[in-house]
Design a protein around this motif. Sequence first.
Motif, mmCIF file in Angstrom:
data_model
loop_
_atom_site.group_PDB
_atom_site.id
_atom_site.type_symbol
_atom_site.label_atom_id
_atom_site.label_comp_id
_atom_site.label_asym_id
_atom_site.label_seq_id
_atom_site.Cartn_x
_atom_site.Cartn_y
_atom_site.Cartn_z
ATOM 1 N N SER A 194 9.008 29.176 12.132
ATOM 2 C CA SER A 194 9.836 27.964 12.107
ATOM 3 C C SER A 194 9.466 27.118 13.320
ATOM 4 C CB SER A 194 11.326 28.317 12.135
ATOM 5 O OG SER A 194 11.647 28.912 13.374
ATOM 6 N N LEU A 195 9.964 25.891 13.335
ATOM 7 C CA LEU A 195 9.595 24.986 14.422
ATOM 8 C C LEU A 195 10.247 25.407 15.736
ATOM 9 C CD1 LEU A 195 9.794 21.455 12.775
ATOM 10 C CD2 LEU A 195 7.800 22.938 13.077
ATOM 11 N N CYS A 196 9.484 25.335 16.816
ATOM 12 C CA CYS A 196 10.086 25.644 18.115
ATOM 13 C C CYS A 196 9.327 24.918 19.229
ATOM 14 C CB CYS A 196 10.079 27.141 18.386
ATOM 15 S SG CYS A 196 8.465 27.829 18.732
ATOM 16 N N ASP A 197 9.940 24.853 20.409
ATOM 17 C CA ASP A 197 9.258 24.395 21.618
ATOM 18 C C ASP A 197 8.884 25.638 22.410
ATOM 19 O OD1 ASP A 197 9.962 21.901 20.769
ATOM 20 O OD2 ASP A 197 10.992 21.299 22.623
ATOM 21 N N VAL A 198 7.629 25.689 22.871
ATOM 22 C CA VAL A 198 7.218 26.813 23.720
ATOM 23 C C VAL A 198 7.291 26.321 25.161
ATOM 24 C CG1 VAL A 198 5.381 28.457 24.233
ATOM 25 C CG2 VAL A 198 5.699 27.633 21.893
ATOM 26 N N VAL A 199 8.131 26.960 25.948
ATOM 27 C CA VAL A 199 8.406 26.445 27.295
ATOM 28 C C VAL A 199 8.267 27.532 28.346
ATOM 29 C CG1 VAL A 199 9.997 24.689 26.381
ATOM 30 C CG2 VAL A 199 10.906 26.893 27.141
ATOM 31 N N GLY A 200 8.088 27.080 29.609
ATOM 32 C CA GLY A 200 8.075 28.004 30.727
ATOM 33 C C GLY A 200 9.432 28.016 31.395
ATOM 34 N N GLY A 201 9.506 28.753 32.486
ATOM 35 C CA GLY A 201 10.807 28.917 33.144
ATOM 36 C C GLY A 201 11.054 27.992 34.319
ATOM 37 N N ILE A 202 10.225 26.955 34.458
ATOM 38 C CA ILE A 202 10.376 26.052 35.612
ATOM 39 C C ILE A 202 11.481 25.031 35.366
ATOM 40 C CG2 ILE A 202 9.153 24.076 36.663
ATOM 41 C CD1 ILE A 202 6.812 25.914 37.096
ATOM 42 N N CYS A 203 12.088 24.613 36.478
ATOM 43 C CA CYS A 203 13.262 23.735 36.380
ATOM 44 C C CYS A 203 12.876 22.292 36.111
ATOM 45 C CB CYS A 203 14.041 23.822 37.680
ATOM 46 S SG CYS A 203 14.275 25.510 38.146
#
Length: 400
Positions: free
Chosen positions: A317-326
């Motif tokens: 399904s659709l998603c955003d792949v993100v890191g843990g930076i603020c």
Amino acid sequence: MDYLKLKEEFKTPFYLYDFDLIKSRFLELKDVFKARKSQIFYAMKANSNLSLLQMLVRLDSGFDCVSIGEVRRALRVGAKPYKIIFSGVGKSEDELEQALKFDILYINLESEEEMLLLESVAKKLKLKARISIRVNPNVDAKTHPYISTGLNENKFGVEIDLARKMYLYAAKSAFLEPVGVHFHIGSQLLDVAPIHEAAFIVAKLLRELKALKIELKFFDVGGGLGISYEGEKEPCLYDYAQGILASLTGLDVTIGLEPGRFLVAKSGTLVCSVLYEKNTLKKRFMVVDAAMNDLIRPSLYNAYHEIVLPYAKGEPSLCDVVGGICESGDFFAKGRKLPKSERGDIVLIKEAGAYGFTMSSNYNTRPRICELAIENSVVKMVRKREKFEDLIALEEECLD
Ligand code: LLP
């Protein structure tokens, strides 16, 4: 590739480079120019890992450097000074002095002011500086504005009339020796026609100079060859070479090539793991253990990198792949269709061998990740993962 085994041994995240692929691309590029003398000066800003450079030295590569630090990297792995060139719009006096002392092949000048400064430094050292001038041919490379460099509105190089004037001055100077000409109109070019256009413009200048008895030996066409990140059609190497060769009728020059991305981008993968699947009211996020400090291209240029979860079996399904930076700008992909993952699943961020590690930072006091390379089926670590102590070492020296 058994990523699970690599994860067990090295932990994620890490960069993994395929050195064999880099070698074959190097030889492929060299081959299309075989009708003439040519020299590859690898643009190490794309990836300056010492092991990678060492491998290229064995292939007889030269190096395009943009700081004295990069020059020192090349020397450190045994590159001969006559295979090193030094470019960049803002070289300091100290860098010019060191480059002259190292006796590198030539310095690419980017302004008249820089030429005069170099002349005075050479005079002080009682040396003759070999120079090339970066010409800005005013052609549109049709790439991302941040990596387009060949228009008069860009900060790079000098316009053709000024270049001519500078060559005439340099030829008369006791401390300057004009040996080459250079242009580089941008990066990630999928259409090579603008490079050919630039080559014809610059070759015309060379013929004019030749008529004035200023004979340049190097015709440096820069880098810029694009690669496919998202299924784009890559430029045909043969056509790329033919267009350049065609511009050089009547000139006896060595063609200089400064590929960066073309050689290394496809060789590299950023290997990371899923930390969390997170669903907000609006969106699905896949939070991974790498972040924008490891690979900034998506955040900086909105660049596309293919993302693969080799072992995840969940429903896509659709998603955003993100890191843990603020920062909300800390993402690797937006609205990407990917399988539902489990904590710990491996995530591969592809085509990350160029401008990945070299643009990484310690933002959020995150240690830089380790780099691995595979060569002849053997995996080796080519840079260790940084430790917290490495990050604070220089500050600690200053504590009261
Ligand atoms: N020569 C000169 C003078 C350059 O400025 C560059 C790249 C190259 C050669 C190598 O270009 P390449 O073959 O890699 O296209 N950080 C950006 C790319 C910046 C390119 C800067 N100059 C990115 O991640 O796309």
